[in-house]
Design an enzyme around this catalytic site. Structure first.
Site, short mmCIF file in Angstrom:
data_model
loop_
_atom_site.label_atom_id
_atom_site.label_comp_id
_atom_site.label_asym_id
_atom_site.label_seq_id
_atom_site.Cartn_x
_atom_site.Cartn_y
_atom_site.Cartn_z
N SER A 21 -36.98 -19.19 -54.39
CA SER A 21 -36.23 -20.56 -54.76
C SER A 21 -37.04 -21.73 -54.67
O SER A 21 -36.91 -22.70 -55.22
CB SER A 21 -35.20 -20.52 -53.59
OG SER A 21 -34.25 -19.60 -53.74
N GLY A 92 -31.05 -16.16 -62.55
CA GLY A 92 -29.67 -17.19 -62.37
C GLY A 92 -30.10 -18.43 -62.19
O GLY A 92 -29.58 -19.52 -62.31
N SER A 165 -22.60 -22.26 -53.19
CA SER A 165 -23.72 -21.71 -54.10
C SER A 165 -24.78 -22.99 -54.18
O SER A 165 -24.52 -24.00 -54.55
CB SER A 165 -23.33 -21.56 -55.49
OG SER A 165 -24.42 -21.33 -56.47
N GLN A 167 -27.12 -22.81 -56.19
CA GLN A 167 -27.58 -23.14 -57.46
C GLN A 167 -26.66 -23.94 -58.32
O GLN A 167 -27.20 -24.78 -58.82
CB GLN A 167 -27.36 -21.63 -58.21
CG GLN A 167 -28.59 -20.65 -57.61
CD GLN A 167 -28.62 -19.45 -58.64
OE1 GLN A 167 -27.57 -18.93 -59.35
NE2 GLN A 167 -29.61 -18.38 -58.43
N ASP A 317 -28.88 -12.68 -50.05
CA ASP A 317 -29.96 -11.78 -51.02
C ASP A 317 -30.14 -10.60 -50.24
O ASP A 317 -30.70 -9.68 -50.74
CB ASP A 317 -31.05 -12.55 -51.52
CG ASP A 317 -30.61 -13.62 -52.56
OD1 ASP A 317 -29.69 -13.50 -53.21
OD2 ASP A 317 -31.35 -14.60 -52.67
N LYS A 344 -23.77 -10.91 -58.82
CA LYS A 344 -25.56 -11.29 -58.94
C LYS A 344 -26.00 -10.36 -60.01
O LYS A 344 -25.43 -10.09 -61.03
CB LYS A 344 -25.84 -10.60 -57.60
CG LYS A 344 -25.38 -11.58 -56.32
CD LYS A 344 -26.03 -12.64 -56.38
CE LYS A 344 -25.62 -13.75 -55.18
NZ LYS A 344 -26.10 -15.11 -55.57
N ARG A 348 -23.49 -6.02 -56.66
CA ARG A 348 -24.38 -5.22 -55.89
C ARG A 348 -23.35 -4.36 -54.84
O ARG A 348 -23.94 -3.46 -53.96
CB ARG A 348 -25.02 -6.16 -55.16
CG ARG A 348 -26.35 -6.73 -55.73
CD ARG A 348 -27.13 -7.73 -55.23
NE ARG A 348 -28.25 -8.06 -55.89
CZ ARG A 348 -29.13 -8.99 -55.86
NH1 ARG A 348 -28.69 -10.10 -54.98
NH2 ARG A 348 -30.14 -9.11 -56.92
#
Ligand code: S3P
Length: 435
Positions: A21, A92, A165, A167, A317, A344, A348
């Protein structure tokens, strides 16, 4: 494909590759800044290489002086229109953060990704960017890659998003840099704050707070420019170290990782391991851009674990790995409120449910997690990681505790985030062999 044989307790002491990240953000912000930055400890993986290639195509100068040490010549906010489509591959973070950058860059661009990324939701970024005046259109299926970006003058806005999020938050902050006036983003709970920390390093004023309802509120008034300020040191990735920590917990061994990022929003996995009776020792060495330190994990879990919605962001994660530790732990463990795992790099929840059952674990899926009956004998199987790097590595770790040899299908999936996965596991005594 790799073969995984039953492994005695592992033993590891060392560093892990740079945080993924933080590496993405270091590349993107240095590229946007005016002046030259040096990034030390940058992760080289398929995901970060995708960001690198996109930034080159947008006019930034990137050069590797020596392994992991990169010199970036920023474009002072003046990106150039890329010739071809920007390819985010499997990443992503590349796609969503670059969308924020491109929305305010005043140029034409197309952004695409691989088969997995084309399935992932982009509307969560496109919609709030649209409220700021961005012009982004989905070329094929609505709200999915490939996307076309057109020049637009952005204005600040009050934005709300219902996913916690990082992101999304980062994309909106990057867009706000080039928008006129204040932008405020309200997220349901705090998420990793690497972008905010790094923006401040580049001289940007950004505020963040948590309100009485537990929402995270971040704000930035644009336009603001970034000024390069020497070196950025990328610490080790706790999401990568987690595979070694989990291997220690699953085999009853020991893994000591130095120089790892200890950002509070990234170490929920360690909190859960400790709750489950695994020995976890954390010592913080230094606080620079990020808190960094040494973590030693040893011994098997002694009790079951429970994850609820409020815990999910801090170990998003690591949940596939946690499911593997739960399979070893005595009693019934539960993960709830992790619906995000379904969007994801693969679904998952389904991928891990299938993998755990193949290894003989009693695992039932729910919309937001699993119910896992742990403590039974782990079997052996041919494991399908569903094209997902973290699922591949997590199932390999659990297979180390298997009664017989297992096979993991897939083509070096770990290169997406942890290119030295097999080497480091072998160094620790893991009986993994590429076949
Ligand atoms: C990331 C944020 C998380 C995480 C991903 C990396 C980032 O995604 O799962 O691997 O670098 O900001 P979300 O922000 O979508 O939860």
């Amino acid at each position: 494909m790799i073969k995984i044989a039953p492994t005695p307790p592992i033993s590891f002491s060392g560093e892990v590759p740079g945080d993924k990240s933080i590496s993405h953000r270091a590349l993107i912000l240095s590229a946007l800044a005016s002046g030259e930055s040096v990034i030390e400890g940058l992760l080289h993986s398929a995901d970060t290489d995708a960001t690198w290639a996109c930034l080159l195509a947008l006019g930034a100068g990137l050069e590797e002086d020596s392994p992991g040490r990169v010199r970036v010549t920023g474009v002072a906010s003046h990106l150039t229109s890329p010739k071809g489509t920007l390819e985010a591959a499997n990443s992503g973070t590349t796609a969503r953060l670059l969308l924020g950058v491109l929305a305010q860059a005043g140029l034409y661009a197309s952004l695409d990704g691989d088969e997995s990324l084309r399935l992932r939701p982009m509307r969560r970024v496109m919609e709030p960017l649209g409220q700021m005046g961005a012009r982004i259109t989905a070329l094929a299926r609505d709200g999915r890659l490939p996307l076309k970006i057109q020049p637009a003058a952005l204005h600040g806005a009050d934005l709300q998003t219902d996913v916690a999020s990082a992101q999304v938050k980062s994309a909106l902050l990057l867009a706000a840099l080039g928008a006129e006036g204040p932008t405020a983003v309200d997220l349901p709970r705090p998420s990793r704050d690497h972008t905010e920390r790094m923006l401040r390093h580049f001289g940007v004023t950004v505020t963040s707070a948590v309100d009485g309802a537990g929402h995270e509120l971040v704000a930035l008034t644009g336009p603001q420019t970034l000024l390069a300020d020497g070196a950025i040191v990328v610490p080790g990735d706790p999401s990568t170290a987690a595979f070694l920590w989990a291997a220690a917990a699953v085999t009853g061994g020991r893994a000591e990782v130095h120089g790892v990022c200890l950002n509070e929003r990234r170490i929920g996995f360690l909190r859960l391991l400790a709750d489950m009776g695994v020995t976890v020792e954390i010592s913080a060495d230094q606080i620079g851009l990020e808190p960094v330190g040494r973590v030693v994990v040893s011994g098997r879990p002694t009790r079951h674990g429970e994850v609820s919605r409020a815990d999910v962001v801090d170990l998003i994660d690591e949940l596939p790995l946690l499911a593997c530790v739960m399979a070893i732990a005595p009693g019934v463990s539960r993960v709830e409120g992790a619906e995000e795992l379904r969007v994801k790099e693969s679904d998952r929840i389904a991928a891990m449910g299938q993998g755990l059952r193949a290894l003989g674990v009693a695992c039932a899926e729910s919309p937001g997690g699993w119910r896992i009956e742990g403590g039974r004998r782990i079997g052996s199987a041919e494991l399908d990681p569903c094209g997902d790097h973290r699922v591949a590595m997590a199932l390999s770790v659990l297979a180390m505790a298997g009664a017989k040899e297992s096979t993991l299908l897939g083509d070096r999936l770990w290169e997406v985030s942890y290119p030295t996965f097999v080497e480091q596991m072998q160094l620790a005594g893991g009986r993994l062999q590429e076949a």
